[in-house]
Scaffold this active site. Structure first.
Site, PDB file in Angstrom:
ATOM      1  CD  GLU A  95       4.650   6.915   3.309  1.00 65.09           C
ATOM      2  OE1 GLU A  95       5.644   6.599   3.983  1.00 65.09           O
ATOM      3  OE2 GLU A  95       4.403   6.463   2.173  1.00 65.09           O
ATOM      4  CD  GLU A 106      -3.776  11.110  -5.550  1.00 65.97           C
ATOM      5  OE1 GLU A 106      -3.156  11.124  -4.463  1.00 65.97           O
ATOM      6  OE2 GLU A 106      -3.789  10.132  -6.303  1.00 65.97           O
ATOM      7  CB  CYS A 144      -7.503   9.616  -4.321  1.00 65.94           C
ATOM      8  SG  CYS A 144      -6.341   9.785  -2.946  1.00 65.94           S
TER       9      CYS A 144
HETATM   10  N1  THU Z   1      -0.323   7.419  -2.496  1.00 63.56           N
HETATM   11  C1  THU Z   1      -0.800   8.649  -2.848  1.00 63.56           C
HETATM   12  O1  THU Z   1      -0.341   9.673  -2.323  1.00 63.56           O
HETATM   13  N2  THU Z   1      -1.798   8.712  -3.778  1.00 63.56           N
HETATM   14  C2  THU Z   1      -2.377   7.641  -4.364  1.00 63.56           C
HETATM   15  O2  THU Z   1      -3.320   7.797  -5.129  1.00 63.56           O
HETATM   16  C3  THU Z   1      -1.866   6.293  -4.099  1.00 63.56           C
HETATM   17  C4  THU Z   1      -0.816   6.176  -3.059  1.00 63.56           C
HETATM   18  C5  THU Z   1       0.733   7.346  -1.479  1.00 63.56           C
HETATM   19  C6  THU Z   1       0.328   6.710  -0.184  1.00 63.56           C
HETATM   20  C7  THU Z   1       1.656   6.205   0.350  1.00 63.56           C
HETATM   21  O3  THU Z   1       2.279   7.230   1.095  1.00 63.56           O
HETATM   22  C8  THU Z   1       2.472   5.917  -0.895  1.00 63.56           C
HETATM   23  O4  THU Z   1       1.821   6.564  -1.966  1.00 63.56           O
HETATM   24  C9  THU Z   1       2.635   4.458  -1.198  1.00 63.56           C
HETATM   25  O5  THU Z   1       1.402   3.823  -1.228  1.00 63.56           O
END
Ligand code: THU
Length: 186
Positions: A95, A106, A144
């Site tokens: 993040e 992903e 993704c």
């Molecule tokens: N997130 C992912 O890592 N993969 C996804 O396919 C959907 C969301 C993460 C982004 C963010 O850090 C957290 O999940 C909440 O949205």
């Protein structure tokens, strides 16, 4: 024992000294030793080799989740991407204080793999949950899915991990009517 049922779903042999192979769909894996051209190899597996299964890929995704950098949402996501040559790339979400630059787990896995020269992918296992606790299945976000579309065929498998195990769907199922380079950019 590689589990014949699992091998119908793109089980591959991995490990040093052996050229791993994708087991053709619908065929039972012999357990090991099927070369890319269909030859049965002898000896079947070198020492240290293992059969990659969805269950093992799931474990690698769960391990990847512990690497998540999530100071803003607290939502940890992990992914394990299986390449056709048997290599597995793990990814976590990373993040950012500006939110937008956040990278999903992903895509972290895909970008690591592509940087290393991989373009042929078999499957990905993904899990996520608040503070790393898996309470339900994890469906990859739309961005993704589009990144998967760039490198994967319709039969690429997504193992969405849930508390009981996983649900497997193909990319064609998760992203129908998709924008694809070979069809739309030719
Ligand atoms: N997130 C992912 O890592 N993969 C996804 O396919 C959907 C969301 C993460 C982004 C963010 O850090 C957290 O999940 C909440 O949205």
């Amino acid at each position: 024992d590689c589990g014949r049922e699992l091998c119908k779903r793109n089980c591959v042999n991995v490990g040093a000294g052996y050229q791993p192979a994708r087991v053709p769909k619908g065929q039972n894996c012999t357990g090991f030793g099927l070369a890319a051209d269909g030859r049965v190899t002898d000896p079947p597996l070198q020492k240290g080799c293992m059969i990659m299964t969805p269950e093992k890929l799931v474990e690698l995704a769960k391990e990847a989740m512990t690497h998540a950098y999530v100071p803003y949402s607290g939502y940890k996501v992990g992914a394990a991407l299986l390449c056709a040559d048997g290599t597995v790339y793990q990814g976590c979400n990373i993040e950012n204080a500006a939110y937008g630059p956040t990278n999903c787990a992903e895509r972290t896995a895909f970008f690591k793999a592509v940087y290393d020269g991989h373009r042929d992918f078999v499957s990905i296992a993904v899990c996520g949950g608040k503070d790393g606790v898996i309470t339900g299945g994890f469906p990859p976000c739309g961005v993704c899915r589009q990144v998967m579309r760039e490198f994967c065929e319709d039969d690429f498998i997504i193992y969405m991990i849930n508390p009981e195990g996983y649900e497997a769907k193909t990319l064609a199922e998760l992203l129908p009517y998709s924008f694809k380079a070979s069809e739309h950019m030719a």
